[in-house]
Write an enzyme that holds these catalytic residues in place. Structure first.
Site, short mmCIF file in Angstrom:
data_model
loop_
_atom_site.label_atom_id
_atom_site.label_comp_id
_atom_site.label_asym_id
_atom_site.label_seq_id
_atom_site.Cartn_x
_atom_site.Cartn_y
_atom_site.Cartn_z
N GLY A 103 0.70 -1.26 -0.04
CA GLY A 103 -0.04 0.07 0.12
C GLY A 103 0.74 1.31 0.09
O GLY A 103 1.78 1.24 -0.51
N SER A 104 0.34 2.12 0.51
CA SER A 104 0.99 3.76 0.48
C SER A 104 2.30 3.90 1.29
O SER A 104 2.96 4.84 1.11
CB SER A 104 -0.15 4.68 1.33
OG SER A 104 -1.07 4.70 0.16
N THR A 105 2.73 2.79 2.08
CA THR A 105 4.06 2.89 2.50
C THR A 105 5.01 2.92 1.21
O THR A 105 6.09 3.37 1.39
CB THR A 105 4.57 1.59 3.41
OG1 THR A 105 4.23 0.52 2.49
CG2 THR A 105 3.83 1.61 4.78
#
Length: 565
Positions: free
Chosen positions: A274-276
């Site tokens: 995801g957004s990591t």
């Protein structure tokens, strides 16, 4: 003259008799000697030369390595993690057992786990050696001896003991009944441990390991999740200070392990994070020169490509600067930044970070990243916000450490080291400094506020990704929720990752199960509890020196303002 002749004849008979007797005595002595020699040869053959599979400890000099068992394993502070103890194991010579069924029944009364029927079959066989039970306790050995059953014998063996139980299960692994390493560092360093006398010193700190395990378990229970993982890494050396995967197991009782508990989510599991991944996407754009901290991108409208639409979860529907794209976790802005770099540039950058191959850590349980092939523009777009490229949590931690430590990638390791391995530059010092500013901004004003920790300048990034489902789709309610952080941001020392597998929202989180709600609070608690143990002193975030170093200029909707850390 006759008497004299008779005397001579009589003396000749006596002499002949004496000679005959002596010869018979010599013959008898030779026969006796041959008999004793034959008996001696037979004894030697039975006791030393013949192989009936009996343990040969009485006649064979033990190998020097086996005489001391496997070497100990200790944590970075010398605390015992694994050791070996001599224990008796029970075996039988069925040819010496008088009543197999009676012996099997009597053994079952003093040895838990002994099956009378199976044991009777073993004792009635025509073999000369059968194992009955390995690694008995002293009490069990005494009770077997008290039965007085002929044909039962004991052999001393080494048994591996794990004093920390499940705390280090996925790191240390375990051995089989023959003391061979079959998981974890027990497997990776099997030859070293078998031949070594010096303890194997790990980079794990048991104090921090306990904290991370406790916090991951707490989030799994709170959000009714199916599992989770936690990692703490030293950014200056690549040493893994804590590595947790839940559920876990007790290596002291390998026969009772659940298959799901054996799965190492931290190194073997691969996930879309995801957004990591926007940490890498932003660092890539800044380092390649296609964007600067003052660049802006139009995030007014969703991106439509083929049958797919890319939206922002926290849509601002306007132009966003690079810091704002990171702060608000804009998918739209991230995609446009990635497209400016291009597919080949993105692929090369991910390869440089080690995202396209197995992580080089000292465990056999390592997951291979799931890489798109072919790598098309649509993949470039989705990878920009953490979908389409699956890696292990350890990949993520190692990559983040490389980005924020000044731009040097050190190999991840589970071994304590006084001299770190030679690193490889992946981004410039300027890019690394900018990423530290951006990650602090997320915790101060963005989606990671719950990771803020008084006294420690924490920076990080949230990540929430739907797990892949059947037919190339995603399961909307099956999430991987994570938060990756570094501290202290003015001079990073450690990276912390907490990942929770399939959490469910609660009343307290208003039904949300995203990384900011699920993982960020756990990261904050890990840092607050472990920082003093790791020698990281608290600081005043308002000090002029820190403010100068971590000041970033952000445009506001009505103009520009300065956001300082």
């Amino acid at each position: 003259m006759k008497p004299r002749a008779e005397t001579v004849r009589l003396e000749g008979h006596a002499k002949q008799a004496i000679e005959t007797g002596r010869n018979r005595l010599i013959l008898a002595g030779c026969l006796m000697a041959l008999a004793f020699t034959a008996v001696g040869v037979r004894v030697v053959e039975l006791s030393a030369l013949r192989d009936h599979n009996e343990p040969g400890v009485a006649t064979v000099s033990p190998d020097a390595r086996l005489a001391v068992g496997r070497a100990d394993i200790v944590d970075r502070n010398g605390l015992l993690v694994a050791t070996s103890l001599r224990t008796p194991s029970l075996y039988a010579d069925p040819q010496e057992v008088l009543d197999a069924e009676d012996a099997a029944f009597r053994l079952s009364t003093v040895l838990p786990g002994i099956n009378p029927a199976e044991t009777a079959v073993k004792l009635a066989s025509d073999r000369r050696f059968v194992w009955l039970k390995r690694n008995l306790t002293p009490r069990e050995q005494q009770e077997v001896n008290s039965l007085g059953i002929p044909g039962l014998h004991f052999q001393d063996e080494w048994k591996r003991i794990y004093p920390q139980g499940s705390l280090t299960a996925h790191v240390v692994g375990f051995t089989d009944v023959d003391d061979r390493g079959i998981a974890g560092v027990e497997s990776s360093f099997d030859d070293v441990l078998r031949g070594g006398r010096e303890p194997l010193r790990l980079s794990i700190d048991l104090r921090v390991q306990h904290i991370v395990r406790e916090e991951v378990a707490r989030q799994i229970a709170t959000f009714n999740a199916i599992g989770g993982a936690g990692v703490v890494m030293d950014v200056e050396t690549g040493e893994t200070v804590a590595l947790v995967s839940l559920p876990d197991f007790d290596p002291n009782i390998p026969g009772r392990m659940d298959p799901d508990a054996l799965f190492n989510r931290a190194t073997l599991g691969v996930y879309e994070m995801g957004s990591t991944f926007k940490i890498f996407n932003t660092a890539m754009a800044l380092d390649s020169g296609t964007a600067t901290m003052r660049s802006g991108y139009d995030a007014t409208h969703p991106i439509r490509i083929s049958r797919f639409t890319i939206n922002d979860d926290h849509a601002k529907a306007r132009w966003l600067s690079v810091p704002e794209i990171f702060k608000y976790s804009s998918n739209i802005g991230s995609v446009k930044m990635a497209l400016d770099v291009g597919t080949e540039g993105q692929k090369a950058f991910m390869a440089k970070l080690g995202m396209l191959r197995e992580i080089a850590i000292e465990l056999p349980e390592r997951g291979r990243p799931m890489v798109p092939s072919p790598w098309r523009p649509i993949n470039t777009m989705t990878i920009a916000f953490g979908h389409g490229l699956s890696v292990s949590p350890m990949h993520l931690v190692s990559g983040v450490a490389s980005v924020i430590n000044g731009g040097i990638r050190y190999p991840a390791t589970l071994l304590a080291t006084d001299i770190p391995a030679r690193g490889e530059r992946v981004v410039s010092e300027k890019t690394s400094h900018s990423m530290r500013q951006l990650m602090r901004l997320v915790v101060e004003e963005g989606t990671g506020r719950k990771a803020d920790t008084p006294g420690y300048l924490v920076g990080g990034k949230t990540g929430t990704a739907e797990k892949a489902g059947g037919r190339g789709g995603y399961r909307q309610k099956s999430l991987i929720s994570s938060f990756v952080a570094a501290f202290p941001m003015q001079a990073p020392r450690f990276v912390v990752l907490i990942m929770v597998d399939e959490p469910k929202g609660t009343k307290e989180t208003f039904g949300y199960a995203t990384g900011g709600w699920v993982a960020a609070p756990a990261v904050s608690r890990v840092i607050a509890r472990s920082a003093p143990l790791l020698g990281v002193a608290p600081v005043d975030p308002e000090s002029p020196e820190i403010r100068r170093d971590l000041m970033i200029e952000l445009p506001a909707e009505g103009g520009k303002r300065l956001a300082s850390f």
